[in-house]
Design an enzyme around this catalytic site. Structure first.
Site, PDB file in Angstrom:
ATOM      1  N   ASN A  18     -28.201  32.722 -39.211  1.00  0.00           N
ATOM      2  CA  ASN A  18     -28.999  31.698 -38.526  1.00  0.00           C
ATOM      3  C   ASN A  18     -29.495  30.566 -39.426  1.00  0.00           C
ATOM      4  OD1 ASN A  18     -30.803  33.506 -39.671  1.00  0.00           O
ATOM      5  ND2 ASN A  18     -32.230  33.468 -37.953  1.00  0.00           N
ATOM      6  N   LYS A  55     -23.701  37.732 -50.152  1.00  0.00           N
ATOM      7  CA  LYS A  55     -22.845  38.166 -49.036  1.00  0.00           C
ATOM      8  C   LYS A  55     -23.332  37.440 -47.789  1.00  0.00           C
ATOM      9  CE  LYS A  55     -21.817  40.446 -45.594  1.00  0.00           C
ATOM     10  NZ  LYS A  55     -21.280  39.757 -44.422  1.00  0.00           N
ATOM     11  N   PRO A  56     -22.646  36.371 -47.403  1.00  0.00           N
ATOM     12  CA  PRO A  56     -23.082  35.648 -46.199  1.00  0.00           C
ATOM     13  C   PRO A  56     -22.646  36.379 -44.929  1.00  0.00           C
ATOM     14  CG  PRO A  56     -21.146  34.577 -47.159  1.00  0.00           C
ATOM     15  CD  PRO A  56     -21.462  35.758 -48.036  1.00  0.00           C
ATOM     16  N   LEU A 110     -32.860  54.815 -55.687  1.00  0.00           N
ATOM     17  CA  LEU A 110     -34.204  54.217 -55.716  1.00  0.00           C
ATOM     18  C   LEU A 110     -34.168  52.739 -56.084  1.00  0.00           C
ATOM     19  CD1 LEU A 110     -36.573  56.919 -57.259  1.00  0.00           C
ATOM     20  CD2 LEU A 110     -36.249  56.294 -54.862  1.00  0.00           C
ATOM     21  N   GLU A 152     -36.306  41.326 -44.901  1.00  0.00           N
ATOM     22  CA  GLU A 152     -36.868  40.315 -43.981  1.00  0.00           C
ATOM     23  C   GLU A 152     -36.161  40.518 -42.653  1.00  0.00           C
ATOM     24  OE1 GLU A 152     -39.242  38.187 -44.433  1.00  0.00           O
ATOM     25  OE2 GLU A 152     -39.541  38.403 -46.591  1.00  0.00           O
ATOM     26  N   CYS A 197     -35.820  33.753 -36.820  1.00  0.00           N
ATOM     27  CA  CYS A 197     -36.536  35.032 -36.920  1.00  0.00           C
ATOM     28  C   CYS A 197     -37.975  34.872 -36.479  1.00  0.00           C
ATOM     29  CB  CYS A 197     -36.464  35.552 -38.344  1.00  0.00           C
ATOM     30  SG  CYS A 197     -36.950  34.342 -39.560  1.00  0.00           S
ATOM     31  N   GLU A 201     -36.112  41.752 -28.890  1.00  0.00           N
ATOM     32  CA  GLU A 201     -35.999  40.412 -29.480  1.00  0.00           C
ATOM     33  C   GLU A 201     -34.838  39.676 -28.813  1.00  0.00           C
ATOM     34  OE1 GLU A 201     -34.532  40.215 -33.559  1.00  0.00           O
ATOM     35  OE2 GLU A 201     -35.541  38.300 -33.870  1.00  0.00           O
ATOM     36  N   LYS A 219     -45.059  45.981 -39.957  1.00  0.00           N
ATOM     37  CA  LYS A 219     -44.318  46.972 -39.161  1.00  0.00           C
ATOM     38  C   LYS A 219     -42.796  46.835 -39.371  1.00  0.00           C
ATOM     39  CE  LYS A 219     -47.047  45.898 -35.427  1.00  0.00           C
ATOM     40  NZ  LYS A 219     -47.519  46.011 -34.044  1.00  0.00           N
ATOM     41  N   GLU A 227     -41.357  36.849 -49.152  1.00  0.00           N
ATOM     42  CA  GLU A 227     -40.606  35.818 -49.854  1.00  0.00           C
ATOM     43  C   GLU A 227     -41.440  34.550 -49.890  1.00  0.00           C
ATOM     44  OE1 GLU A 227     -36.819  35.209 -47.936  1.00  0.00           O
ATOM     45  OE2 GLU A 227     -35.901  36.867 -49.017  1.00  0.00           O
TER      46      GLU A 227
HETATM   47  P1  NAP Z   1     -27.447  41.348 -38.906  1.00  0.00           P
HETATM   48  O1  NAP Z   1     -26.449  41.714 -37.897  1.00  0.00           O
HETATM   49  O2  NAP Z   1     -28.398  42.366 -39.359  1.00  0.00           O
HETATM   50  O3  NAP Z   1     -26.628  40.727 -40.133  1.00  0.00           O
HETATM   51  C1  NAP Z   1     -27.254  40.219 -41.276  1.00  0.00           C
HETATM   52  C2  NAP Z   1     -26.345  40.399 -42.483  1.00  0.00           C
HETATM   53  O4  NAP Z   1     -26.136  41.792 -42.727  1.00  0.00           O
HETATM   54  C3  NAP Z   1     -24.954  39.807 -42.299  1.00  0.00           C
HETATM   55  O5  NAP Z   1     -24.524  39.282 -43.537  1.00  0.00           O
HETATM   56  C4  NAP Z   1     -24.139  41.029 -41.921  1.00  0.00           C
HETATM   57  O6  NAP Z   1     -22.765  40.896 -42.209  1.00  0.00           O
HETATM   58  C5  NAP Z   1     -24.761  42.089 -42.798  1.00  0.00           C
HETATM   59  N1  NAP Z   1     -24.548  43.450 -42.321  1.00  0.00           N
HETATM   60  C6  NAP Z   1     -24.242  43.873 -41.065  1.00  0.00           C
HETATM   61  N2  NAP Z   1     -24.147  45.216 -41.038  1.00  0.00           N
HETATM   62  C7  NAP Z   1     -24.397  45.661 -42.302  1.00  0.00           C
HETATM   63  C8  NAP Z   1     -24.471  46.944 -42.913  1.00  0.00           C
HETATM   64  N3  NAP Z   1     -24.251  48.061 -42.202  1.00  0.00           N
HETATM   65  N4  NAP Z   1     -24.752  47.036 -44.222  1.00  0.00           N
HETATM   66  C9  NAP Z   1     -24.990  45.922 -44.944  1.00  0.00           C
HETATM   67  N5  NAP Z   1     -24.932  44.664 -44.427  1.00  0.00           N
HETATM   68  C10 NAP Z   1     -24.651  44.536 -43.118  1.00  0.00           C
HETATM   69  O7  NAP Z   1     -28.358  40.141 -38.404  1.00  0.00           O
HETATM   70  P2  NAP Z   1     -27.901  38.874 -37.562  1.00  0.00           P
HETATM   71  O8  NAP Z   1     -27.581  39.332 -36.193  1.00  0.00           O
HETATM   72  O9  NAP Z   1     -26.875  38.107 -38.277  1.00  0.00           O
HETATM   73  O10 NAP Z   1     -29.249  38.006 -37.628  1.00  0.00           O
HETATM   74  C11 NAP Z   1     -30.239  38.073 -36.685  1.00  0.00           C
HETATM   75  C12 NAP Z   1     -31.398  38.953 -37.081  1.00  0.00           C
HETATM   76  O11 NAP Z   1     -31.927  38.569 -38.337  1.00  0.00           O
HETATM   77  C13 NAP Z   1     -32.550  38.823 -36.120  1.00  0.00           C
HETATM   78  O12 NAP Z   1     -33.105  40.080 -35.864  1.00  0.00           O
HETATM   79  C14 NAP Z   1     -33.534  37.937 -36.867  1.00  0.00           C
HETATM   80  O13 NAP Z   1     -34.864  38.061 -36.432  1.00  0.00           O
HETATM   81  C15 NAP Z   1     -33.339  38.413 -38.262  1.00  0.00           C
HETATM   82  N6  NAP Z   1     -33.801  37.416 -39.233  1.00  0.00           N
HETATM   83  C16 NAP Z   1     -34.923  37.668 -39.978  1.00  0.00           C
HETATM   84  C17 NAP Z   1     -35.407  36.711 -40.878  1.00  0.00           C
HETATM   85  C18 NAP Z   1     -36.625  36.953 -41.705  1.00  0.00           C
HETATM   86  O14 NAP Z   1     -36.820  36.229 -42.673  1.00  0.00           O
HETATM   87  N7  NAP Z   1     -37.474  37.927 -41.393  1.00  0.00           N
HETATM   88  C19 NAP Z   1     -34.728  35.505 -41.017  1.00  0.00           C
HETATM   89  C20 NAP Z   1     -33.602  35.276 -40.245  1.00  0.00           C
HETATM   90  C21 NAP Z   1     -33.146  36.247 -39.369  1.00  0.00           C
HETATM   91  P3  NAP Z   1     -21.710  40.580 -41.008  1.00  0.00           P
HETATM   92  O15 NAP Z   1     -22.071  39.254 -40.498  1.00  0.00           O
HETATM   93  O16 NAP Z   1     -20.417  40.619 -41.713  1.00  0.00           O
HETATM   94  O17 NAP Z   1     -21.906  41.667 -39.991  1.00  0.00           O
END
Ligand code: NAP
Ligand code: MG
Length: 477
Positions: free
Chosen positions: A151, A174-175, A243, A249, A283, A377, A448, A455
């Site tokens: 995003n 890793k994007p 560990l 995030e 997010c 969400e 939670k 960050e």
């Molecule tokens: P996601 O599915 O969790 O993917 C995020 C990253 O993790 C991607 O690079 C993804 O690679 C990788 N990934 C997926 N499965 C993995 C695994 N089993 N092990 C290690 N890495 C893995 O999240 P998203 O759907 O792209 O993003 C949306 C979510 O991010 C929402 O819940 C949003 O709220 C949250 N978010 C949080 C913040 C914050 O700062 N708190 C900021 C932005 C977004 P692939 O794309 O190759 O699957």
């Protein structure tokens, strides 16, 4: 496009690729390598050496290189913004702003690194320490795996790589699979600026495959992850046996609480800007609109009439307010979540339709017991409106969720605002604004299941390093 291992543009060891799709048109616009276990192994070996090399550069030299990167990045704004817009569907002007944010974040960390002091401990505070002089230094943790979501591919990469690099860590980035190319260019520019080849590498490919290999390898000192709560928990499990330091995030379902006494115009504009940016895929976007009964009807009407004015379409057109979500699959998920809310008794007031990856802004009347009002969400332009009577009730609704990333409150009464800020369970509370608010210095992170760690320049350098105590025993005796 190829990926960057050891300073070289390479294919995957088995030649495998993944498609990059433009969500606005559904067309495949490029491919990137689907990294293999062998590629991950090579990158980790390099990163271990790269960390030692990079850390041997004096601080002033590291910071000169990173300043040069910020200049190069700015010069490459259009190139990067176009790629971001094409692969992520984000409106072009929002892409340009994000590139500028990356440069600003680097500069803020460059300046923070110069004043990242250790401590000198009181040397006569205990009888047993009389005559000793003790102080602390910060050491880098080592090799960081840095996993980012689709995003904000450019801004979030900066929130991680900047503090990691200024403190002498090496990085494997890793994007997300949907938005890999902007990250590759950021790494290319870091190399061009003078970061050693093995200190910054970028692996493209499936997160479930390479992300898990990185997180479970004992040579990786730390994982910094931004993404969904589900994946974050999985990563924490991979990190546990060694560990590893892990910062997470994660997701959110952030409240925006609007009181009857608010500045009405401000409330409506913050509602829209806090939700619509990046088609609702932020997010810390406001995702639940908790509105006091006295203005609720007027608020719904005004919100809908303003949403009707939004220009939705081709994100490369600078006059467009909102583009598609990141993929048709993601749009279908939002559509299903809208349907689910209606099945639970939600009243659809506006929108609700999908066309390819485009989702209409959608307004739904919801009640506090529904999933959308608690733990579901929605990553799209959906506005659930939940009505309340008292401030206690508003905060109870706001806190009745597994998440706690950010929050907002809109009222003209400072006491009410402060009461909400003190009682809301969230990493931030923005008064007279949406919680969709992130400054580079701010400690950003959640309560939670929204994550672990913060960050932001006020705290991240501590998280990216470990303290070592050095003591001259008896030197003052
Ligand atoms: P996601 O599915 O969790 O993917 C995020 C990253 O993790 C991607 O690079 C993804 O690679 C990788 N990934 C997926 N499965 C993995 C695994 N089993 N092990 C290690 N890495 C893995 O999240 P998203 O759907 O792209 O993003 C949306 C979510 O991010 C929402 O819940 C949003 O709220 C949250 N978010 C949080 C913040 C914050 O700062 N708190 C900021 C932005 C977004 P692939 O794309 O190759 O699957
Ligand atoms: Mg995902």
């Amino acid at each position: 496009m190829q990926m960057l291992i050891g300073g070289k543009w390479v294919d995957a060891s088995d030649g495998g690729v993944m498609s990059v799709v433009n969500p606005a048109t559904g067309e495949v616009v490029d491919t990137v390598p689907a990294a293999t276990k062998e590629d991950v192994e090579k990158a980790i070996e390099n990163a271990v050496k790269g960390q030692i090399e990079w850390n041997s550069y004096p601080l002033y030299r590291k910071l000169e290189i990173l300043e040069k990167y910020a200049v190069l990045l700015t010069q490459n704004t259009e190139r990067i913004a176009k790629i971001m817009c094409e692969e992520g569907g984000k409106p072009i002007e929002q892409c340009r702003i994000e590139v500028a944010a990356n440069a600003a974040i680097f500069r803020i960390y460059i300046s923070a690194a110069n004043t990242f002091y250790g401590h000198t401990l009181p040397y006569n505070a205990e009888p047993r320490s009389q005559g000793d002089v003790a102080f602390t230094i910060h050491e880098p943790l080592g090799v960081f795996a840095c996993i980012v979501p689709f995003n904000y591919p450019v801004e979030l990469a900066a929130h991680k790589t900047a503090p990691m690099l200024v403190t002498g860590n090496s990085v494997i980035l890793k994007p997300a699979s949907q938005t890999p190319r902007s990250a590759l260019i950021l790494c290319e520019l870091l190399l061009e600026a003078g970061v050693p080849a093995n200190a910054i590498q970028c692996l493209t490919g499936s997160g479930s495959k390479i992300g898990s290999l990185l997180a479970s390898d004992s040579r990786i000192a730390a994982v910094s992850f931004t993404g969904s709560t589900e994946v974050g928990i999985e990563i924490a499990k991979y990190c546990a046996p060694s560990l590893k330091h892990v910062s997470l995030e994660l997701g959110g379902n952030d409240p925006l609480i609007i009181f009857d006494d608010c500045d009405f115009e401000l409330a409506v504009s913050e509602t829209i800007s806090g939700r619509i940016g990046n088609a609702g895929q932020t997010c810390c976007a406001s995702k639940r609109f908790i509105v006091q009964r006295g203005i609720a009807e007027r608020f719904k009407q005004e919100l809908i009439s303003r949403l009707k004015e939004l220009r939705i379409g081709d994100p490369s057109d600078p006059t467009v307010d909102m583009g598609p979500v990141v993929s048709e699959q993601a749009a279908i998920q939002v559509e299903n979540q809208i349907r689910h809310t209606v099945e639970q008794g939600g009243k659809l007031l506006y929108g609700g339709n999908r066309n390819g990856a485009f989702v209409e802004p959608t307004v739904i009347e919801a009640t506090p017991d529904m999933d959308i009002s608690r733990d579901m969400e929605v990553f799209g332009p959906v506005f659930p409106i939940i009505v309340f009577d008292t401030k206690e009730e508003a905060v109870q609704i706001a806190n009745n969720t597994i998440y706690g990333l950010s929050s907002g409150v809109i009222t003209e009464d400072i006491r009410t605002a402060m009461w909400v800020a003190n009682n809301v369970q969230a990493g931030a509370c923005i008064i007279n604004g949406s919680g969709n608010y992130r400054l580079a210095h701010q400690p950003f992170g959640g309560y939670k299941l929204s994550g672990i760690g913060r960050e932001g320049a006020v705290s991240t350098l501590e998280e990216m390093t470990r303290q070592k105590l050095i003591s001259f025993k008896g030197i003052l005796k």
